[in-house]
Scaffold this motif. Structure first.
Motif, PDB file in Angstrom:
ATOM      1  N   LYS A  16       1.015  -1.173   0.036  1.00 34.65           N
ATOM      2  CA  LYS A  16      -0.014   0.003  -0.091  1.00 34.65           C
ATOM      3  C   LYS A  16       0.805   1.007   0.017  1.00 34.65           C
ATOM      4  CE  LYS A  16      -3.940  -2.310   2.283  1.00 34.65           C
ATOM      5  NZ  LYS A  16      -4.584  -2.164   3.445  1.00 34.65           N
ATOM      6  N   MET A  17       0.403   2.195  -0.608  1.00 32.13           N
ATOM      7  CA  MET A  17       1.194   3.557  -0.786  1.00 32.13           C
ATOM      8  C   MET A  17       0.699   4.464   0.322  1.00 32.13           C
ATOM      9  SD  MET A  17       3.034   3.668  -3.486  1.00 32.13           S
ATOM     10  CE  MET A  17       3.313   5.178  -3.879  1.00 32.13           C
ATOM     11  N   ALA A  18       1.401   5.214   0.775  1.00 30.87           N
ATOM     12  CA  ALA A  18       1.216   6.180   1.933  1.00 30.87           C
ATOM     13  C   ALA A  18       0.482   7.315   1.069  1.00 30.87           C
ATOM     14  CB  ALA A  18       2.541   6.862   2.438  1.00 30.87           C
ATOM     15  N   VAL A  19      -0.626   7.683   2.018  1.00 33.05           N
ATOM     16  CA  VAL A  19      -1.473   8.754   1.447  1.00 33.05           C
ATOM     17  C   VAL A  19      -2.193   9.303   2.681  1.00 33.05           C
ATOM     18  CG1 VAL A  19      -2.185   7.612  -0.687  1.00 33.05           C
ATOM     19  CG2 VAL A  19      -3.458   7.161   1.332  1.00 33.05           C
ATOM     20  N   PRO A  20      -2.490  10.854   2.609  1.00 33.04           N
ATOM     21  CA  PRO A  20      -2.751  11.491   3.726  1.00 33.04           C
ATOM     22  C   PRO A  20      -4.324  11.073   3.877  1.00 33.04           C
ATOM     23  CG  PRO A  20      -2.915  12.763   1.599  1.00 33.04           C
ATOM     24  CD  PRO A  20      -2.227  11.520   1.280  1.00 33.04           C
ATOM     25  N   LYS A  21      -4.588  11.127   5.208  1.00 41.12           N
ATOM     26  CA  LYS A  21      -5.700  10.260   5.754  1.00 41.12           C
ATOM     27  C   LYS A  21      -7.100  11.327   5.367  1.00 41.12           C
ATOM     28  CE  LYS A  21      -4.253   7.363   9.244  1.00 41.12           C
ATOM     29  NZ  LYS A  21      -4.167   7.215  10.701  1.00 41.12           N
ATOM     30  N   LYS A  22      -6.803  12.763   5.623  1.00 39.70           N
ATOM     31  CA  LYS A  22      -7.682  13.773   5.342  1.00 39.70           C
ATOM     32  C   LYS A  22      -7.363  14.801   4.398  1.00 39.70           C
ATOM     33  CE  LYS A  22     -10.595  13.519   9.270  1.00 39.70           C
ATOM     34  NZ  LYS A  22     -11.164  14.579  10.274  1.00 39.70           N
ATOM     35  N   ARG A  23      -7.940  15.566   3.802  1.00 40.64           N
ATOM     36  CA  ARG A  23      -7.709  17.013   3.182  1.00 40.64           C
ATOM     37  C   ARG A  23      -7.358  17.807   4.037  1.00 40.64           C
ATOM     38  NH1 ARG A  23     -11.194  21.147  -0.037  1.00 40.64           N
ATOM     39  NH2 ARG A  23      -9.526  21.649  -1.534  1.00 40.64           N
ATOM     40  N   THR A  24      -6.190  18.669   3.844  1.00 41.29           N
ATOM     41  CA  THR A  24      -5.923  19.660   4.738  1.00 41.29           C
ATOM     42  C   THR A  24      -6.330  20.770   4.126  1.00 41.29           C
ATOM     43  OG1 THR A  24      -3.779  18.860   4.539  1.00 41.29           O
ATOM     44  CG2 THR A  24      -3.807  21.214   5.189  1.00 41.29           C
ATOM     45  N   SER A  25      -7.152  21.574   5.371  1.00 37.80           N
ATOM     46  CA  SER A  25      -7.912  22.665   5.132  1.00 37.80           C
ATOM     47  C   SER A  25      -7.261  23.950   4.399  1.00 37.80           C
ATOM     48  CB  SER A  25      -8.734  23.067   6.409  1.00 37.80           C
ATOM     49  OG  SER A  25      -7.767  23.643   7.242  1.00 37.80           O
ATOM     50  N   ILE A  26      -8.073  24.512   3.828  1.00 36.62           N
ATOM     51  CA  ILE A  26      -7.279  25.791   3.397  1.00 36.62           C
ATOM     52  C   ILE A  26      -6.658  26.609   4.192  1.00 36.62           C
ATOM     53  CG2 ILE A  26      -7.959  27.963   2.070  1.00 36.62           C
ATOM     54  CD1 ILE A  26     -10.219  26.509   0.756  1.00 36.62           C
ATOM     55  N   LYS A  29      -3.353  25.203   5.477  1.00 38.92           N
ATOM     56  CA  LYS A  29      -2.545  25.324   4.222  1.00 38.92           C
ATOM     57  C   LYS A  29      -1.994  26.745   4.290  1.00 38.92           C
ATOM     58  CE  LYS A  29      -2.604  24.961  -0.784  1.00 38.92           C
ATOM     59  NZ  LYS A  29      -3.699  24.677  -1.969  1.00 38.92           N
ATOM     60  N   ARG A  30      -2.859  27.957   4.411  1.00 44.42           N
ATOM     61  CA  ARG A  30      -2.532  29.219   4.433  1.00 44.42           C
ATOM     62  C   ARG A  30      -1.359  29.534   5.429  1.00 44.42           C
ATOM     63  NH1 ARG A  30      -8.192  31.835   2.936  1.00 44.42           N
ATOM     64  NH2 ARG A  30      -8.030  31.422   0.606  1.00 44.42           N
ATOM     65  N   ARG A  32       0.757  27.394   7.079  1.00 42.94           N
ATOM     66  CA  ARG A  32       1.672  26.791   6.592  1.00 42.94           C
ATOM     67  C   ARG A  32       2.806  27.494   5.663  1.00 42.94           C
ATOM     68  NH1 ARG A  32      -0.746  21.379   6.711  1.00 42.94           N
ATOM     69  NH2 ARG A  32      -0.423  20.571   8.735  1.00 42.94           N
ATOM     70  N   LYS A  33       1.969  27.851   4.800  1.00 37.43           N
ATOM     71  CA  LYS A  33       2.637  28.625   3.393  1.00 37.43           C
ATOM     72  C   LYS A  33       3.121  30.118   4.309  1.00 37.43           C
ATOM     73  CE  LYS A  33       1.594  29.876  -1.239  1.00 37.43           C
ATOM     74  NZ  LYS A  33       0.506  30.107  -2.109  1.00 37.43           N
ATOM     75  N   LYS A  34       2.352  30.692   4.949  1.00 42.63           N
ATOM     76  CA  LYS A  34       2.859  32.078   5.491  1.00 42.63           C
ATOM     77  C   LYS A  34       3.895  31.717   6.533  1.00 42.63           C
ATOM     78  CE  LYS A  34       1.025  36.247   7.445  1.00 42.63           C
ATOM     79  NZ  LYS A  34       1.066  37.333   6.331  1.00 42.63           N
ATOM     80  N   ILE A  35       4.166  30.704   7.365  1.00 43.83           N
ATOM     81  CA  ILE A  35       5.174  30.494   7.912  1.00 43.83           C
ATOM     82  C   ILE A  35       6.471  30.225   7.285  1.00 43.83           C
ATOM     83  CG2 ILE A  35       6.139  28.554   9.712  1.00 43.83           C
ATOM     84  CD1 ILE A  35       3.408  28.314  10.872  1.00 43.83           C
ATOM     85  N   TRP A  36       6.352  29.435   6.122  1.00 44.24           N
ATOM     86  CA  TRP A  36       7.350  29.002   5.179  1.00 44.24           C
ATOM     87  C   TRP A  36       7.972  30.151   4.674  1.00 44.24           C
ATOM     88  CZ3 TRP A  36       7.817  28.818  -0.383  1.00 44.24           C
ATOM     89  CH2 TRP A  36       8.930  28.001  -0.643  1.00 44.24           C
ATOM     90  N   LYS A  37       7.177  31.016   4.094  1.00 41.11           N
ATOM     91  CA  LYS A  37       7.525  32.364   3.434  1.00 41.11           C
ATOM     92  C   LYS A  37       8.132  33.305   4.457  1.00 41.11           C
ATOM     93  CE  LYS A  37       4.715  32.608  -0.553  1.00 41.11           C
ATOM     94  NZ  LYS A  37       3.661  33.477  -1.604  1.00 41.11           N
ATOM     95  N   GLY A  38       7.486  33.432   5.766  1.00 41.10           N
ATOM     96  CA  GLY A  38       8.161  34.248   6.787  1.00 41.10           C
ATOM     97  C   GLY A  38       9.426  33.755   7.075  1.00 41.10           C
ATOM     98  N   LYS A  39       9.783  32.711   7.244  1.00 40.06           N
ATOM     99  CA  LYS A  39      11.332  32.317   7.473  1.00 40.06           C
ATOM    100  C   LYS A  39      12.207  32.469   6.549  1.00 40.06           C
ATOM    101  CE  LYS A  39      10.090  27.695  10.109  1.00 40.06           C
ATOM    102  NZ  LYS A  39      10.233  26.456  10.078  1.00 40.06           N
ATOM    103  N   GLY A  40      11.804  32.416   5.198  1.00 44.49           N
ATOM    104  CA  GLY A  40      12.462  33.035   4.138  1.00 44.49           C
ATOM    105  C   GLY A  40      13.069  34.515   4.182  1.00 44.49           C
ATOM    106  N   SER A  41      11.808  35.379   4.490  1.00 41.89           N
ATOM    107  CA  SER A  41      12.024  37.073   4.456  1.00 41.89           C
ATOM    108  C   SER A  41      12.698  37.355   5.790  1.00 41.89           C
ATOM    109  CB  SER A  41      10.506  37.577   4.784  1.00 41.89           C
ATOM    110  OG  SER A  41       9.797  37.194   5.603  1.00 41.89           O
ATOM    111  N   ARG A  42      12.626  36.549   6.795  1.00 38.15           N
ATOM    112  CA  ARG A  42      13.565  36.864   8.031  1.00 38.15           C
ATOM    113  C   ARG A  42      14.826  36.579   7.923  1.00 38.15           C
ATOM    114  NH1 ARG A  42       9.100  34.781  10.860  1.00 38.15           N
ATOM    115  NH2 ARG A  42       9.717  32.925  10.849  1.00 38.15           N
TER     116      ARG A  42
END
Length: 69
Positions: A16-26, A29-30, A32-42
């Motif tokens: 069996k392949m590893a698949v996410p159990k649930k869909r990530t909410s918007i 997602k936002r 995580r994206k903001k944290i990821w971009k914030g680390k880059g700008s810092r």
């Protein structure tokens, strides 16, 4: 020349392949994206500040050897 592969069909069919159990909410997602971009700008701001302090000669935390040409 013929090759034969000995494998257990039960193990092969239970693979069996590893698949996410649930869909990530918007919103998650936002966040995580903001944290990821914030680390880059810092880190970019830190690099810019270090570059400015090196160019002015006021750096107290970064040592380097100057070469006079």
């Amino acid at each position: 020349m013929w090759f034969t592969f000995n494998y257990d069909k039960r193990k092969f069919l239970n693979f069996k392949m590893a698949v996410p159990k649930k869909r990530t909410s918007i919103s998650k997602k936002r966040i995580r994206k903001k944290i990821w971009k914030g680390k880059g700008s810092r880190s970019a701001l830190k690099a810019l500040a270090l570059g400015k302090s090196l160019s002015t000669g006021k750096s107290k935390s970064f040592f380097f050897q100057q070469t006079n040409k």
